[in-house]
Design a protein around this motif. Structure first.
Motif, short mmCIF file in Angstrom:
data_model
loop_
_atom_site.label_atom_id
_atom_site.label_comp_id
_atom_site.label_asym_id
_atom_site.label_seq_id
_atom_site.Cartn_x
_atom_site.Cartn_y
_atom_site.Cartn_z
N GLU A 305 3.34 -8.50 1.63
CA GLU A 305 3.43 -7.97 0.28
C GLU A 305 2.34 -6.93 0.01
N THR A 306 1.16 -7.12 0.59
CA THR A 306 0.10 -6.11 0.46
C THR A 306 0.53 -4.81 1.10
N ALA A 307 1.08 -4.89 2.30
CA ALA A 307 1.52 -3.68 3.00
C ALA A 307 2.66 -2.99 2.25
N ALA A 308 3.60 -3.78 1.74
CA ALA A 308 4.72 -3.19 1.00
C ALA A 308 4.25 -2.48 -0.25
N ALA A 309 3.29 -3.07 -0.97
CA ALA A 309 2.76 -2.43 -2.18
C ALA A 309 2.05 -1.13 -1.84
N ALA A 310 1.26 -1.13 -0.77
CA ALA A 310 0.57 0.10 -0.36
C ALA A 310 1.57 1.17 0.05
N ALA A 311 2.64 0.77 0.71
CA ALA A 311 3.66 1.73 1.12
C ALA A 311 4.36 2.34 -0.08
N ARG A 312 4.67 1.54 -1.09
CA ARG A 312 5.32 2.07 -2.28
C ARG A 312 4.40 3.04 -3.01
N ALA A 313 3.11 2.71 -3.07
CA ALA A 313 2.16 3.61 -3.73
C ALA A 313 2.04 4.93 -2.97
N GLU A 314 2.00 4.84 -1.65
CA GLU A 314 1.88 6.07 -0.84
C GLU A 314 3.13 6.93 -0.95
N ALA A 315 4.29 6.29 -1.03
CA ALA A 315 5.54 7.05 -1.11
C ALA A 315 5.62 7.88 -2.39
N SER A 316 4.94 7.44 -3.44
CA SER A 316 4.97 8.16 -4.71
C SER A 316 3.78 9.10 -4.88
N ALA A 317 2.88 9.13 -3.89
CA ALA A 317 1.69 9.97 -3.99
C ALA A 317 2.01 11.40 -3.57
N PRO A 318 1.26 12.38 -4.06
CA PRO A 318 1.46 13.77 -3.63
C PRO A 318 1.19 13.91 -2.14
N ARG A 319 1.98 14.75 -1.47
CA ARG A 319 1.79 14.98 -0.04
C ARG A 319 0.61 15.92 0.20
N THR A 320 -0.14 15.65 1.27
CA THR A 320 -1.28 16.49 1.64
C THR A 320 -0.83 17.58 2.61
N ALA A 321 -1.79 18.35 3.08
CA ALA A 321 -1.48 19.45 4.00
C ALA A 321 -0.93 18.91 5.32
N ASP A 322 -0.29 19.81 6.08
CA ASP A 322 0.27 19.42 7.38
C ASP A 322 -0.82 18.91 8.31
N VAL A 323 -0.40 18.08 9.26
CA VAL A 323 -1.33 17.50 10.23
C VAL A 323 -1.83 18.58 11.18
N THR A 324 -3.12 18.59 11.45
CA THR A 324 -3.71 19.54 12.40
C THR A 324 -3.30 19.18 13.82
N ASP A 325 -2.96 20.18 14.62
CA ASP A 325 -2.59 19.97 16.01
C ASP A 325 -3.82 20.12 16.89
N THR A 326 -4.29 19.01 17.45
CA THR A 326 -5.45 19.06 18.35
C THR A 326 -5.04 18.92 19.81
N GLY A 327 -3.73 18.97 20.09
CA GLY A 327 -3.27 18.93 21.47
C GLY A 327 -2.70 17.61 21.94
N ILE A 328 -2.54 16.65 21.04
CA ILE A 328 -2.04 15.34 21.46
C ILE A 328 -0.59 15.43 21.94
N HIS A 329 0.24 16.20 21.23
CA HIS A 329 1.63 16.35 21.65
C HIS A 329 1.72 16.99 23.02
N ALA A 330 0.92 18.03 23.26
CA ALA A 330 0.94 18.70 24.56
C ALA A 330 0.48 17.75 25.67
N GLU A 331 -0.51 16.95 25.39
CA GLU A 331 -1.01 15.99 26.37
C GLU A 331 0.05 14.95 26.72
N ALA A 332 0.67 14.36 25.70
CA ALA A 332 1.71 13.37 25.95
C ALA A 332 2.89 13.99 26.68
N SER A 333 3.28 15.19 26.29
CA SER A 333 4.40 15.87 26.95
C SER A 333 4.12 16.11 28.43
#
Length: 449
Positions: A305-333
């Protein structure tokens, strides 16, 4: 038990479909790690999970004897009424497990079996016989950290287990298999490798007949790095698994958990927010008792229930800037591509990759792990490679930085999250409040998709 020739009627809404429908409606599915040895207590735990004020799926976690294949010890414990640390699904008759599920598991509440076994055929046979078809693990992620079974033996066992699940479709099952690859030794493993292992195990599942899978990622020590990592995992899954049903599952931190209830709550809430921000569909929770003992059913429900409440609050919060690419996708690929280039058979490719050190898990002592890779932890909790061994990683400026050294350094790194969130909880508790806190609501949130 050698096979399941008959199967109870499967729910009309399978595990993967249930999660997808919840995600379509903007609801994060939350799930406990619950397992009790007594059937009546296991049933009570599932009923409590279903009744939580959240969108939930159930868990039957097996015991250590069953996980390691010690059928004699499991049978003796059940006979003598000795409590185990999970549900001995291969020891209980399938009719007993079906009774545990009757009236609880249905279209609105699918149940997954979690086990930790490097050689899971008997577990898969037992869960299918009981009318279940969702489980998790993988040939690498349930071999290297948890057993001394040779990797090639685990791969062969998982091939047979996948075949059992895939063949069950002919009896009305809708099998779902979740890779544990994104959680393996997760607290000190830089995320590129975790993502690669998660993707490779999902590809292994697909190659052996599964058409509904989930890919895991364990919350680490830096929220921004975690956001980039889950985003990278989703990108790779979309590119490499276009013909199967899939979703992302985030795990609350797999390492040393905060000792204070406040710290544990803050860490779980951050995991829920991470899942929402990155579009993950499911979250495996941890409780405020995690650092001290096996949690009670009540504590598990509170965590859901704690996790569900935090998820509902986050879903209604304003979105922040895009995630910075530090190379993790390239490394995994790069790691995924290097393994897939070794052999068309992904199981053989995985065995060869570990033999050559193309995949190398830091702090993993399994004989089939090269053990040449080294990792480090920044002051802000970001993980990095200090030595890559033979892994074909893209050139990165942080390679060659200081590794985690010595017992003191290892303990400091392992306890980083614990210390950080316990301190946050102390800071929060000391902060003056300008208004009285609100009592938790007792209104039931519509939990079913």
């Amino acid at each position: 038990m050698t096979g399941a020739t008959a199967r109870p009627t499967a729910p009309a809404v399978p595990f993967g479909r249930f999660v997808a429908r919840a995600q379509d409606r903007g609801r994060l599915v939350v799930q406990p790690r619950m397992g009790m040895s007594r059937p009546d207590r296991m049933r009570d735990g599932l009923r409590a999970t279903r009744g939580a004020a959240a969108t939930t799926v159930g868990t039957i976690t097996v015991d250590s004897y069953t996980r390691t294949g010690d059928a004699v010890a499991a049978h003796e414990a059940v006979t003598l009424g000795v409590a185990l640390n999970g549900y001995p699904i291969t020891t209980h008759d399938p009719a007993v497990t079906r009774h545990v599920l009757r009236g609880v598991a249905d279209d609105g509440f699918p149940v997954q079996v979690r086990h930790g076994s490097a050689r899971p055929e008997r577990i898969v046979t037992a869960l299918l016989a009981a009318g279940l078809d969702a489980t998790e693990g993988g040939p690498v992620s349930y071999c290297l950290p948890y057993s001394r079974v040779p990797l090639n033996v685990a791969v062969a066992s998982w091939e047979r287990s996948c075949a059992l699940l895939a063949e069950a479709r002919h009896t009305g099952a809708h099998p779902h298999l979740e890779t544990f690859g994104g959680c393996m030794m997760g607290q000190l493993c830089p995320p590129g490798l975790l993502i690669a292992l998660s993707v490779l195990e999902a590809l292994f599942f697909r190659q052996h007949g599964l058409r509904s899978v989930s890919l895991s990622y364990a919350q680490q020590a830096n929220a921004r790095q975690d956001e980039e990592s889950v985003t990278a995992l989703s990108r790779l899954a979309a590119a490499l698994l276009p013909d199967v049903e899939w979703h992302i599952v985030v795990y609350a931190h797999m390492g040393m958990y905060p000792q204070s209830p406040g710290g544990a709550r803050l860490l779980l809430e951050e995991a829920a927010r991470l899942a929402v921000r990155t579009g993950a569909a499911r979250l495996i929770v941890k409780t405020t008792a995690e650092a001290h003992r096996i949690p009670t059913v009540t504590e598990n429900v509170r965590a859901l229930e704690t996790a569900a409440a935090a998820a509902r609050a986050e879903a209604s919060a304003p979105r922040t800037a895009d995630v910075t690419d530090t190379g993790i996708h390239a490394e995994a690929s790069a790691l995924v591509d290097a393994v897939l280039d070794l052999d068309r058979d992904i199981g053989r490719a995985l065995v060869t990759a570990f033999a050559r050190g193309y995949l190398d898990v830091p702090f993993c002592l399994h004989p089939d792990n090269a053990g040449r890779a080294r990792s480090g932890l920044d002051a802000d909790g970001r993980l990095y490679w200090s030595a890559a061994g033979a892994m074909p990683l893209p050139a990165r400026p942080d390679l060659g930085r200081a590794p985690i050294l010595g017992a003191d350094g290892l303990m400091a790194a392992l306890s980083y999250v614990q210390r950080t969130f316990d301190q946050r909880a102390r800071t929060e508790a000391a902060r003056p409040r300008s208004h009285p806190g609100h009592a938790p609501t007792t209104d039931r949130w519509d939990q079913r998709p």
